[in-house]
Design a protein around this motif. Structure first.
Motif, PDB file in Angstrom:
ATOM      1  N   ALA A 139       8.582  -0.539  -9.246  1.00 32.55           N
ATOM      2  CA  ALA A 139       8.408  -0.499 -10.694  1.00 32.55           C
ATOM      3  C   ALA A 139       7.251   0.387 -11.129  1.00 32.55           C
ATOM      4  O   ALA A 139       7.174   0.791 -12.287  1.00 32.55           O
ATOM      5  CB  ALA A 139       8.201  -1.918 -11.236  1.00 32.55           C
ATOM      6  N   ASP A 140       6.333   0.667 -10.214  1.00 28.48           N
ATOM      7  CA  ASP A 140       5.153   1.471 -10.564  1.00 28.48           C
ATOM      8  C   ASP A 140       5.350   2.899 -10.082  1.00 28.48           C
ATOM      9  O   ASP A 140       5.396   3.155  -8.878  1.00 28.48           O
ATOM     10  CB  ASP A 140       3.905   0.869  -9.915  1.00 28.48           C
ATOM     11  CG  ASP A 140       2.614   1.434 -10.507  1.00 28.48           C
ATOM     12  OD1 ASP A 140       2.642   2.577 -10.989  1.00 28.48           O
ATOM     13  OD2 ASP A 140       1.590   0.717 -10.475  1.00 28.48           O
ATOM     14  N   PRO A 141       5.467   3.879 -10.994  1.00 30.58           N
ATOM     15  CA  PRO A 141       5.693   5.263 -10.566  1.00 30.58           C
ATOM     16  C   PRO A 141       4.470   5.894  -9.894  1.00 30.58           C
ATOM     17  O   PRO A 141       4.594   6.865  -9.175  1.00 30.58           O
ATOM     18  CB  PRO A 141       6.023   5.983 -11.879  1.00 30.58           C
ATOM     19  CG  PRO A 141       5.375   5.151 -12.950  1.00 30.58           C
ATOM     20  CD  PRO A 141       5.437   3.742 -12.468  1.00 30.58           C
ATOM     21  N   ARG A 142       3.284   5.349 -10.159  1.00 29.77           N
ATOM     22  CA  ARG A 142       2.050   5.877  -9.553  1.00 29.77           C
ATOM     23  C   ARG A 142       1.294   4.723  -8.905  1.00 29.77           C
ATOM     24  O   ARG A 142       0.276   4.261  -9.408  1.00 29.77           O
ATOM     25  CB  ARG A 142       1.190   6.558 -10.616  1.00 29.77           C
ATOM     26  CG  ARG A 142       1.836   7.742 -11.319  1.00 29.77           C
ATOM     27  CD  ARG A 142       1.896   8.972 -10.419  1.00 29.77           C
ATOM     28  NE  ARG A 142       0.579   9.452 -10.116  1.00 29.77           N
ATOM     29  CZ  ARG A 142      -0.110  10.297 -10.909  1.00 29.77           C
ATOM     30  NH1 ARG A 142       0.423  10.730 -12.054  1.00 29.77           N
ATOM     31  NH2 ARG A 142      -1.303  10.710 -10.546  1.00 29.77           N
ATOM     32  N   PRO A 143       1.788   4.215  -7.773  1.00 29.21           N
ATOM     33  CA  PRO A 143       1.169   3.028  -7.169  1.00 29.21           C
ATOM     34  C   PRO A 143      -0.235   3.329  -6.641  1.00 29.21           C
ATOM     35  O   PRO A 143      -0.508   4.438  -6.175  1.00 29.21           O
ATOM     36  CB  PRO A 143       2.122   2.675  -6.031  1.00 29.21           C
ATOM     37  CG  PRO A 143       2.772   3.971  -5.675  1.00 29.21           C
ATOM     38  CD  PRO A 143       2.906   4.726  -6.971  1.00 29.21           C
ATOM     39  N   ASN A 144      -1.112   2.306  -6.717  1.00 30.83           N
ATOM     40  CA  ASN A 144      -2.418   2.434  -6.092  1.00 30.83           C
ATOM     41  C   ASN A 144      -2.279   2.189  -4.592  1.00 30.83           C
ATOM     42  O   ASN A 144      -1.172   2.000  -4.075  1.00 30.83           O
ATOM     43  CB  ASN A 144      -3.437   1.485  -6.736  1.00 30.83           C
ATOM     44  CG  ASN A 144      -3.006   0.027  -6.657  1.00 30.83           C
ATOM     45  OD1 ASN A 144      -2.158  -0.345  -5.839  1.00 30.83           O
ATOM     46  ND2 ASN A 144      -3.591  -0.801  -7.508  1.00 30.83           N
ATOM     47  N   ALA A 145      -3.420   2.191  -3.883  1.00 29.66           N
ATOM     48  CA  ALA A 145      -3.372   2.084  -2.424  1.00 29.66           C
ATOM     49  C   ALA A 145      -2.729   0.783  -1.969  1.00 29.66           C
ATOM     50  O   ALA A 145      -1.996   0.751  -0.979  1.00 29.66           O
ATOM     51  CB  ALA A 145      -4.789   2.209  -1.849  1.00 29.66           C
ATOM     52  N   SER A 146      -2.985  -0.322  -2.684  1.00 28.48           N
ATOM     53  CA  SER A 146      -2.424  -1.617  -2.300  1.00 28.48           C
ATOM     54  C   SER A 146      -0.909  -1.624  -2.447  1.00 28.48           C
ATOM     55  O   SER A 146      -0.174  -2.029  -1.536  1.00 28.48           O
ATOM     56  CB  SER A 146      -3.038  -2.731  -3.153  1.00 28.48           C
ATOM     57  OG  SER A 146      -4.434  -2.788  -2.974  1.00 28.48           O
ATOM     58  N   LEU A 147      -0.411  -1.175  -3.607  1.00 29.17           N
ATOM     59  CA  LEU A 147       1.035  -1.146  -3.835  1.00 29.17           C
ATOM     60  C   LEU A 147       1.718  -0.138  -2.908  1.00 29.17           C
ATOM     61  O   LEU A 147       2.858  -0.345  -2.487  1.00 29.17           O
ATOM     62  CB  LEU A 147       1.329  -0.808  -5.289  1.00 29.17           C
ATOM     63  CG  LEU A 147       1.512  -1.995  -6.247  1.00 29.17           C
ATOM     64  CD1 LEU A 147       1.844  -1.498  -7.647  1.00 29.17           C
ATOM     65  CD2 LEU A 147       2.591  -2.952  -5.751  1.00 29.17           C
ATOM     66  N   ALA A 148       1.002   0.951  -2.596  1.00 33.03           N
ATOM     67  CA  ALA A 148       1.586   1.944  -1.685  1.00 33.03           C
ATOM     68  C   ALA A 148       1.811   1.326  -0.306  1.00 33.03           C
ATOM     69  O   ALA A 148       2.829   1.593   0.351  1.00 33.03           O
ATOM     70  CB  ALA A 148       0.677   3.164  -1.588  1.00 33.03           C
ATOM     71  N   ALA A 149       0.860   0.493   0.152  1.00 35.75           N
ATOM     72  CA  ALA A 149       1.025  -0.177   1.442  1.00 35.75           C
ATOM     73  C   ALA A 149       2.181  -1.166   1.400  1.00 35.75           C
ATOM     74  O   ALA A 149       2.958  -1.295   2.362  1.00 35.75           O
ATOM     75  CB  ALA A 149      -0.276  -0.895   1.806  1.00 35.75           C
ATOM     76  N   ILE A 150       2.331  -1.870   0.264  1.00 35.92           N
ATOM     77  CA  ILE A 150       3.446  -2.812   0.113  1.00 35.92           C
ATOM     78  C   ILE A 150       4.770  -2.054   0.089  1.00 35.92           C
ATOM     79  O   ILE A 150       5.763  -2.468   0.705  1.00 35.92           O
ATOM     80  CB  ILE A 150       3.252  -3.652  -1.161  1.00 35.92           C
ATOM     81  CG1 ILE A 150       2.027  -4.571  -0.999  1.00 35.92           C
ATOM     82  CG2 ILE A 150       4.501  -4.466  -1.476  1.00 35.92           C
ATOM     83  CD1 ILE A 150       1.633  -5.293  -2.267  1.00 35.92           C
ATOM     84  N   ALA A 151       4.781  -0.922  -0.632  1.00 41.54           N
ATOM     85  CA  ALA A 151       6.009  -0.122  -0.712  1.00 41.54           C
ATOM     86  C   ALA A 151       6.411   0.414   0.656  1.00 41.54           C
ATOM     87  O   ALA A 151       7.607   0.496   0.987  1.00 41.54           O
ATOM     88  CB  ALA A 151       5.801   1.033  -1.691  1.00 41.54           C
ATOM     89  N   GLU A 152       5.429   0.780   1.473  1.00 44.26           N
ATOM     90  CA  GLU A 152       5.731   1.285   2.806  1.00 44.26           C
ATOM     91  C   GLU A 152       6.361   0.195   3.676  1.00 44.26           C
ATOM     92  O   GLU A 152       7.271   0.466   4.464  1.00 44.26           O
ATOM     93  CB  GLU A 152       4.444   1.802   3.452  1.00 44.26           C
ATOM     94  CG  GLU A 152       4.665   2.436   4.813  1.00 44.26           C
ATOM     95  CD  GLU A 152       3.370   2.956   5.413  1.00 44.26           C
ATOM     96  OE1 GLU A 152       3.424   3.516   6.516  1.00 44.26           O
ATOM     97  OE2 GLU A 152       2.316   2.788   4.776  1.00 44.26           O
ATOM     98  N   ALA A 153       5.894  -1.037   3.499  1.00 47.26           N
ATOM     99  CA  ALA A 153       6.439  -2.148   4.294  1.00 47.26           C
ATOM    100  C   ALA A 153       7.739  -2.691   3.723  1.00 47.26           C
ATOM    101  O   ALA A 153       8.541  -3.292   4.451  1.00 47.26           O
ATOM    102  CB  ALA A 153       5.402  -3.268   4.376  1.00 47.26           C
ATOM    103  N   HIS A 154       7.976  -2.488   2.408  1.00 46.24           N
ATOM    104  CA  HIS A 154       9.199  -2.992   1.753  1.00 46.24           C
ATOM    105  C   HIS A 154       9.832  -1.849   0.953  1.00 46.24           C
ATOM    106  O   HIS A 154       9.743  -1.794  -0.273  1.00 46.24           O
ATOM    107  CB  HIS A 154       8.878  -4.161   0.822  1.00 46.24           C
ATOM    108  CG  HIS A 154       8.327  -5.363   1.529  1.00 46.24           C
ATOM    109  ND1 HIS A 154       7.002  -5.527   1.810  1.00 46.24           N
ATOM    110  CD2 HIS A 154       8.964  -6.462   2.027  1.00 46.24           C
ATOM    111  CE1 HIS A 154       6.801  -6.670   2.431  1.00 46.24           C
ATOM    112  NE2 HIS A 154       7.988  -7.266   2.595  1.00 46.24           N
ATOM    113  N   PRO A 155      10.482  -0.922   1.648  1.00 42.43           N
ATOM    114  CA  PRO A 155      10.997   0.277   0.980  1.00 42.43           C
ATOM    115  C   PRO A 155      12.318   0.072   0.246  1.00 42.43           C
ATOM    116  O   PRO A 155      12.738   0.957  -0.508  1.00 42.43           O
ATOM    117  CB  PRO A 155      11.173   1.264   2.146  1.00 42.43           C
ATOM    118  CG  PRO A 155      11.465   0.383   3.335  1.00 42.43           C
ATOM    119  CD  PRO A 155      10.682  -0.872   3.116  1.00 42.43           C
TER     120      PRO A 155
END
Length: 794
Positions: A332-348
């Motif tokens: 949902a976040d087009p510009r994720p911060n470092a925390s969301l980026a790590a979550i996105a990497e684990a849950h793509p």
């Protein structure tokens, strides 16, 4: 005509606007052009004075006495070469480190240099992005813009479609797009943007101190110079001889190399740091960081790497693994911060849920969230912000955070996340544990600062226990007692006391970071702030020295004086060392130049006063060629070497008083000793030219011997290369008097044993007095003006 949607301009439309002059045509860097550098180094006041005096000497027919004219060429060439090197380095690094807006062209998003933006361009904005031109918001998803750098108001402003954004502001939360309406010099903050990258040597304690000294010298030069002119032209000497004496008296009064070597030292510092991928936006920052006694460091991106890894998702309260929710929040976040980026990497795998409301992450709120209609309203943020103090899950999160993990709470909100009272009461679902990788060079850097008696304070928006755990692994004193910034007093005096006492602070808001920096500065400290996130911008701007990471947000890079393009916290010690080299070495060479000015002015007065009060006028003891060799061997060549040499002495305040405590006594002693030597050997007005040469030689022996001793004092503490430098200068000076060829050229005659012994006796007395004055003033020179730091130390 502006585009009607967010598709962006076509290439034809871009070319049309460039032809019309509607491009963002601000200079990439507001530094001086090559011609400006050449002109500034050639057309100087000192060069003008020397050129006039050179012309006077040449008019007498004694060309050798015009050797000092070579200083015009040397000063100009060296200054031009070094500043051009620094300019090339700065221009190259500024291109690497500049903010590059994301612009939509032909439906694609491309990164461009700021000066490639044209009117009506559609530009994307995300957290940390700087608004590079004025514009109108076309679309925004909870877009919040900080305009504090323009208005002074620290509260972010929500920007909806149709509202204006101004260049110089930056996005702190949400995302959006805006259309460029004013570009180039028409934009609100164009001048501010140009000034941010300016190559400058102003607003520096070192430079200001030198300016004060030069003003004082100017007041001395007027009476001394006037007296010299009167004395030499009113005597019985022939006009050519009188003009030579006048020029010889005036030339050494001007500290011609001091400003040059200061500029060179700064320029060389820029080049050296540039080789370490360190961009210096403002040259005095090199000096300023050397004076710093407190470094405020953000944790993420400074002590730890900005990238994170999802370590564990720990369900709480009997809930199931919330994998789909985490994937939906990340998507949902087009510009994720470092925390969301790590979550996105684990849950793509995006579940494709429709977003009905969104609350982007904000450093002030400490949480983000999204509403997904029938799939519920979800928030992700700090457990100690979202949960009550006595909540069991909050206690569990605190335990996990004490191991140095970043802990986020995933919770279901009671309603849409964009409500004013959101998130209200939340229902915890899981703890999200993120690993933070500590920078391998962080400990060595902290150890360096501890050894240099520079206090490091870690100021972070993360949980205080987590920040303390990371700092403790690095051996930071006081890390075992971290402070939650929410408990800090709001009034300045109380805040200053708490910040002075503690070393690790968590849950710090951007406004609090700024206030804490201000509190330390009000306590007399020189503060450096390091950071990479948008939450660091205000503190970076208010600190004495702002240091940004190259991979940080464009907003932080734009306000920082120093940008570490290699993103290495370990580069800071090199910056500190370079600053210390500049300050310490310029102080050394200032002693030499100002000693020369003091003895030159005083000697001119001593020679001129007898003729003024009715006695026979004394010709000036030295010729211009004598002045040249004095400058070569006791000041010029040694000063150049010393100005570029290693120097690890800690920078201190009080530059002017400390230099004058050395230069004034030494200059007075040299002038009196040389004058006494001259008077004792001067044959009188009836003496032959050969006797006059022997008297001048005796005075020159006295002067050079004491001046070389002053050089030896300034060079302390000794290293092998300093001893070699002193030996070379002493040998070269001696050979000038012993070699027949140089004796003829420089009109020297040490053959009179009595005059030479008199010269040595005066020199010995002068050396003893100079040494005594140095030892007497040593305690005062050692006393730093910086107050001691009461924070924890190792």
């Amino acid at each position: 005509m502006a585009t009607s949607d967010t598709h962006g301009l076509t290439e034809d439309e871009v070319r049309e606007r460039v032809v019309q002059g509607r491009s963002n045509d601000i200079p990439e860097r507001a530094g001086r052009s090559t011609w400006d550098i050449v002109r500034a180094n050639v057309l100087t006041r000192i060069n003008a004075i020397f050129a006039v005096l050179f012309a006077i000497v040449v008019s007498t027919g004694y060309v050798l006495d015009g050797l000092f004219g070579g200083l015009i060429v040397a000063n100009s060439v060296i200054g031009i070469v070094q500043e051009l090197r620094a300019k090339r380095m700065l221009d190259r690094l500024s291109i690497i480190g500049q903010a590059r807006p994301r612009v939509r062209r032909d439906g694609r998003t491309v990164e461009l240099a700021p000066n490639q933006v044209v009117a009506d361009d559609v530009i994307e904005l995300g957290p940390g992005d700087q608004v590079v031109v004025d514009g109108e918001v076309l679309d925004g998803a909870a877009l919040e813009v900080d305009e504090s750098l323009l208005t002074g108001e620290s509260d972010p402003v929500v920007k909806n479609a149709g509202q204006q954004v101004l260049s110089g502001s930056f996005a702190v939360a949400g995302s959006g797009v805006y259309r460029a309406t004013k570009v180039g010099r028409a934009a609100y903050a164009a001048r501010l943007a140009e000034e941010a990258g300016k190559f400058t040597l102003v607003d520096s304690e070192l430079r200001n101190g030198i300016d004060r000294i030069l003003k004082f010298i100017t007041y001395l030069l007027v009476p001394a110079g006037a007296l010299s002119v009167y004395n030499q032209l009113s005597g019985d000497q022939a006009l050519p001889e009188a003009l030579r004496g006048m020029v010889a008296a005036l030339v050494p009064m001007v500290p011609e190399g001091l400003i040059l070597l200061t500029s060179i030292a700064f320029a060389v510092g820029v080049v050296r740091l540039g080789k370490r991928q360190c961009l210096v936006n403002e040259l005095p920052a090199i000096e300023g960081l050397a004076r710093v006694d407190v470094v405020c460091a953000d944790k993420t991106g400074t002590l730890t790497e900005n990238a994170m890894r999802l370590a564990q998702v720990r369900p709480v309260g009997g809930n199931e693994m919330p994998d789909e929710v985490l994937a939906a929040l990340a998507a949902a976040d087009p510009r994720p911060n470092a925390s969301l980026a790590a979550i996105a990497e684990a849950h793509p795998d995006d579940p494709g849920w429709t977003v009905t409301a969104i609350a982007p992450f904000s450093s002030a709120r400490k949480w983000s969230g999204a509403s997904f209609g029938d799939h519920g309203d979800w928030v992700l943020g700090a457990p100690d912000v979202l949960l009550a103090a006595d909540h069991a899950v909050r206690a569990e999160a605190a335990v996990a955070g004490s191991d140095g993990l970043r802990v986020l709470l995933l919770a279901r909100a009671a309603g849409a996340v964009d409500r004013e009272d959101a998130p209200a009461t939340v229902d915890p679902v899981a703890l999200v544990l993120l690993e933070q990788k500590i920078r391998p060079d962080a400990k060595d850097t902290l150890d360096y600062f501890a050894g240099q008696r520079v206090t490091v304070k870690v100021i972070s928006g993360d949980n205080a226990a987590s920040v303390g755990a990371v700092a403790a692994t690095l051996g930071l004193p006081g890390a075992g007692s971290p402070t939650d910034a929410r408990s800090l007093p709001g009034e300045p005096a109380g805040l200053a006391a708490e910040v002075e006492r503690g070393s690790v602070f968590g849950r710090v808001t951007p406004v609090q970071k700024r206030a804490m920096v201000g509190a330390l500065r009000s306590g007399g400290h020189t503060v450096a702030m390091t950071g990479d996130g948008v939450n660091d911008v205000l503190a970076l701007k208010d600190a004495d020295i702002g240091v940004a990471m190259g991979a940080g947000s464009p907003a932080t890079r734009s306000v920082a004086q120093i940008v570490l393009l290699d993103n290495k916290f370990a580069t800071l010690p090199y910056v500190v060392a370079e600053g210390r080299r500049v300050i310490g070495n310029i102080e050394r060479v200032a002693n030499l130049f100002l000693t020369k000015t003091v003895y030159s002015v005083l000697l001119a007065l001593l020679v001129g006063i007898p003729g003024l009060i009715g006695f026979d006028a004394l010709p000036y003891p030295f010729l211009p060629r004598h002045v040249t060799i004095i400058g070569w061997f006791t000041i010029g060549l040694p000063a150049f070497v010393l100005s570029l040499a290693p120097n690890n002495e800690r920078a201190r305040g009080g530059f002017v008083p400390r230099v004058m405590r050395m230069a004034v006594p030494a200059g007075v002693i040299i002038a009196i000793a040389s004058f006494v030597s001259y008077v004792l050997t001067y044959p009188g007005v009836t003496g032959s030219p050969a006797e006059q040469v022997r008297a001048s030689t005796a005075a020159l022996v006295t002067l050079m011997a004491i001046a070389l001793w002053v050089l030896a004092i300034v060079a302390r503490p000794y290293a092998w290369w300093k001893i070699a430098l002193l030996a070379v200068m002493a040998c070269a000076s001696t050979l000038m008097f012993l070699t027949p060829f140089t004796r003829d050229i420089f009109q020297l005659d040490p053959s009179d044993a009595g005059a030479t012994l008199t010269a040595f006796a005066c020199a010995a007395a002068g050396i003893v007095l100079v040494e005594a004055a140095w030892w007497a003033g040593r305690p005062l020179r050692r006393t730093p003006n910086q107050r001691s730091i009461s924070g924890p130390r190792s």
